[in-house]
Design an enzyme around this catalytic site. Structure first.
Site, PDB file in Angstrom:
ATOM      1  N   HIS A 117       0.708  -1.100  -0.050  1.00  0.00           N
ATOM      2  CA  HIS A 117      -0.148  -0.058  -0.150  1.00  0.00           C
ATOM      3  C   HIS A 117       0.967   1.318  -0.015  1.00  0.00           C
ATOM      4  O   HIS A 117       1.890   1.465   0.858  1.00  0.00           O
ATOM      5  CB  HIS A 117      -0.878   0.013   1.315  1.00  0.00           C
ATOM      6  CG  HIS A 117      -1.873  -1.097   1.373  1.00  0.00           C
ATOM      7  ND1 HIS A 117      -2.956  -1.117   0.419  1.00  0.00           N
ATOM      8  CD2 HIS A 117      -2.016  -2.173   1.731  1.00  0.00           C
ATOM      9  CE1 HIS A 117      -3.716  -2.275   0.581  1.00  0.00           C
ATOM     10  NE2 HIS A 117      -2.972  -2.923   1.511  1.00  0.00           N
TER      11      HIS A 117
ATOM     12  N   HIS B 109      -0.401  -6.684  -5.386  1.00  0.00           N
ATOM     13  CA  HIS B 109      -0.484  -8.027  -4.727  1.00  0.00           C
ATOM     14  C   HIS B 109       0.249  -8.980  -5.546  1.00  0.00           C
ATOM     15  O   HIS B 109      -0.153  -9.007  -6.772  1.00  0.00           O
ATOM     16  CB  HIS B 109      -2.056  -8.327  -4.563  1.00  0.00           C
ATOM     17  CG  HIS B 109      -2.114  -9.785  -4.161  1.00  0.00           C
ATOM     18  ND1 HIS B 109      -2.720 -10.640  -4.986  1.00  0.00           N
ATOM     19  CD2 HIS B 109      -1.923 -10.553  -2.964  1.00  0.00           C
ATOM     20  CE1 HIS B 109      -2.740 -11.966  -4.660  1.00  0.00           C
ATOM     21  NE2 HIS B 109      -2.198 -12.139  -3.565  1.00  0.00           N
TER      22      HIS B 109
ATOM     23  N   ASN C  84       1.471 -13.239  -5.043  1.00  0.00           N
ATOM     24  CA  ASN C  84       1.545 -14.415  -4.502  1.00  0.00           C
ATOM     25  C   ASN C  84       1.717 -15.635  -5.210  1.00  0.00           C
ATOM     26  O   ASN C  84       1.216 -15.795  -6.033  1.00  0.00           O
ATOM     27  CB  ASN C  84       0.184 -14.718  -3.565  1.00  0.00           C
ATOM     28  CG  ASN C  84       0.113 -16.031  -3.065  1.00  0.00           C
ATOM     29  OD1 ASN C  84      -0.553 -17.038  -3.696  1.00  0.00           O
ATOM     30  ND2 ASN C  84       0.791 -16.211  -1.899  1.00  0.00           N
ATOM     31  N   THR C  85       2.858 -16.353  -4.820  1.00  0.00           N
ATOM     32  CA  THR C  85       2.918 -17.700  -5.572  1.00  0.00           C
ATOM     33  C   THR C  85       3.286 -18.882  -4.460  1.00  0.00           C
ATOM     34  O   THR C  85       3.776 -18.545  -3.423  1.00  0.00           O
ATOM     35  CB  THR C  85       4.099 -17.664  -6.507  1.00  0.00           C
ATOM     36  OG1 THR C  85       5.321 -17.253  -5.955  1.00  0.00           O
ATOM     37  CG2 THR C  85       3.704 -16.687  -7.718  1.00  0.00           C
ATOM     38  N   ARG C  86       2.892 -20.256  -4.636  1.00  0.00           N
ATOM     39  CA  ARG C  86       3.017 -21.027  -3.560  1.00  0.00           C
ATOM     40  C   ARG C  86       2.812 -22.382  -4.363  1.00  0.00           C
ATOM     41  O   ARG C  86       2.842 -22.617  -5.443  1.00  0.00           O
ATOM     42  CB  ARG C  86       1.559 -20.930  -2.806  1.00  0.00           C
ATOM     43  CG  ARG C  86       0.359 -21.081  -3.491  1.00  0.00           C
ATOM     44  CD  ARG C  86      -0.839 -20.557  -2.806  1.00  0.00           C
ATOM     45  NE  ARG C  86      -2.223 -20.701  -3.729  1.00  0.00           N
ATOM     46  CZ  ARG C  86      -2.406 -19.702  -4.631  1.00  0.00           C
ATOM     47  NH1 ARG C  86      -1.963 -18.288  -4.356  1.00  0.00           N
ATOM     48  NH2 ARG C  86      -3.683 -19.805  -5.322  1.00  0.00           N
TER      49      ARG C  86
ATOM     50  N   HIS D 101       0.625  -5.768 -17.388  1.00  0.00           N
ATOM     51  CA  HIS D 101       0.145  -6.705 -18.177  1.00  0.00           C
ATOM     52  C   HIS D 101       0.908  -7.454 -19.189  1.00  0.00           C
ATOM     53  O   HIS D 101       1.305  -8.509 -19.326  1.00  0.00           O
ATOM     54  CB  HIS D 101      -1.363  -6.603 -18.778  1.00  0.00           C
ATOM     55  CG  HIS D 101      -2.508  -6.853 -17.979  1.00  0.00           C
ATOM     56  ND1 HIS D 101      -3.035  -7.921 -17.634  1.00  0.00           N
ATOM     57  CD2 HIS D 101      -2.992  -5.844 -17.122  1.00  0.00           C
ATOM     58  CE1 HIS D 101      -3.932  -7.780 -16.829  1.00  0.00           C
ATOM     59  NE2 HIS D 101      -4.202  -6.209 -16.469  1.00  0.00           N
TER      60      HIS D 101
ATOM     61  N   HIS E 254     -20.518  -8.071  -3.939  1.00  0.00           N
ATOM     62  CA  HIS E 254     -21.482  -7.253  -3.157  1.00  0.00           C
ATOM     63  C   HIS E 254     -21.284  -5.860  -3.616  1.00  0.00           C
ATOM     64  O   HIS E 254     -22.371  -5.012  -3.329  1.00  0.00           O
ATOM     65  CB  HIS E 254     -21.364  -7.276  -1.592  1.00  0.00           C
ATOM     66  CG  HIS E 254     -19.881  -7.104  -1.171  1.00  0.00           C
ATOM     67  ND1 HIS E 254     -18.805  -7.979  -1.061  1.00  0.00           N
ATOM     68  CD2 HIS E 254     -19.424  -5.897  -0.563  1.00  0.00           C
ATOM     69  CE1 HIS E 254     -17.748  -7.263  -0.735  1.00  0.00           C
ATOM     70  NE2 HIS E 254     -18.174  -6.227  -0.108  1.00  0.00           N
TER      71      HIS E 254
ATOM     72  N   GLY F  75      -4.166 -22.340  10.842  1.00  0.00           N
ATOM     73  CA  GLY F  75      -3.553 -21.994  12.323  1.00  0.00           C
ATOM     74  C   GLY F  75      -2.384 -21.089  11.896  1.00  0.00           C
ATOM     75  O   GLY F  75      -1.311 -21.103  12.443  1.00  0.00           O
ATOM     76  N   GLY F  76      -2.138 -20.160  10.644  1.00  0.00           N
ATOM     77  CA  GLY F  76      -1.282 -19.415  10.595  1.00  0.00           C
ATOM     78  C   GLY F  76      -0.848 -17.951  11.265  1.00  0.00           C
ATOM     79  O   GLY F  76      -1.752 -17.857  12.293  1.00  0.00           O
TER      80      GLY F  76
END
Length: 280
Positions: free
Chosen positions: A108, A118, A120-122, A151, A181, A263-264
């Protein structure tokens, strides 16, 4: 936690290396802005539902002149998924044992003209093994040039591996990063992929290229906008946009739910929330 096999170790090693390189680049940007801000690292350990050691991770957090709040987390955890949640995880319906390692980043920015981001890779292991993740740009004040360049970098990374990746993963991001929403997208998109399984080496190479693409383009966008003038109206627009971002992460984001259900570390999971936001 059981010793890591060669694939688990290779994935974890890459995610930690990428973290180090990203954090060094972000700190370099702070130096360019005359700031001495650095990342503060906090290690955490996880206890599995059965009471055993379930791995852990390191939360990296920096608050500076350019990055109002940026978190870069790495984690490697394992254990047993509880109850009905296991049924929702790819390959865990028959056996709830799991392993997960990855990097997660949210930035931010202080200047409303600099896009938030953002990434994230996993790599996950259940009865199946797969990679997932992606990156998406979230500007409070969008610029067509920034969107196109972001892009383009991701498309180049995708095209290096499979010409179908970019259109597929861009559409997946458009569908995923949507606030139902509010009936609006969270930002200007990027790519999102999941359940990429089969050839481990090829899929790790693609996941590395996604990280490299992020590292090549996002700092360039920050440097492009970080000295741009802004006024109170721009800041107000940014804070209201951040409210929408917080809504998505708390209501819709699967990664937030996965972290909480396994449980992180709470501070690491919720580091994605902005430091300030408004609702009007």
């Amino acid at each position: 936690m059981e010793p890591l096999d060669s694939q688990q170790l290779a994935a974890r090693t890459w995610f930690e290396l990428l973290r180090d390189r990203i954090c060094a680049e972000f700190e370099a940007i702070e130096r360019e802005a005359g700031s001495n801000a650095t990342f503060d690292y906090s290690a955490w350990d996880r206890v599995d539902s059965g009471g055993g050691h379930g791995g852990g991770g390191v939360r990296g957090l920096m608050k500076g002149r350019v990055f109002e709040k940026v978190g870069v987390n790495v984690s490697t955890v394992a254990g047993t998924l509880e109850g009905s949640f296991a049924q929702s995880i790819h390959g865990a319906g028959e056996n709830p044992a799991f392993f997960a390692t990855g990097i997660s980043l949210v930035a931010h920015m202080a200047n409303p003209h600099v896009p938030a981001v953002h990434m994230n890779t996993r790599f996950l292991v259940t009865t199946k093994r797969w990679f997932g993740g992606g990156a998406d740009l979230n500007p409070p004040i969008p610029y067509a040039e920034d969107t196109a360049d972001f892009h383009s970098a991701l498309k180049t990374a995708c095209d290096r591996h499979d010409p179908t990746y970019y259109p597929r993963f861009k559409q997946w991001a458009d569908e995923y990063f949507f606030i139902p929403h509010r009936n609006v997208h969270r930002g200007v998109g990027g790519i999102f992929y999941d359940h990429l399984e089969g050839d481990f080496e090829a899929n790790l190479a693609f996941t590395r290229d996604v990280g490299e693409a992020f590292l090549s383009i996002y700092p360039a966008l920050v440097r492009r906008r970080m000295r741009q003038d802004f006024d109170a109206a721009d800041r107000a627009r940014q804070l209201e946009w951040r409210g929408r971002y917080a809504e998505f992460n708390l209501v819709c984001d699967r990664g937030t739910l996965f972290g909480l259900k396994t449980g992180g570390n709470i501070d690491a999971i919720l580091m994605s929330l902005p430091p300030m936001a408004t609702w009007s």
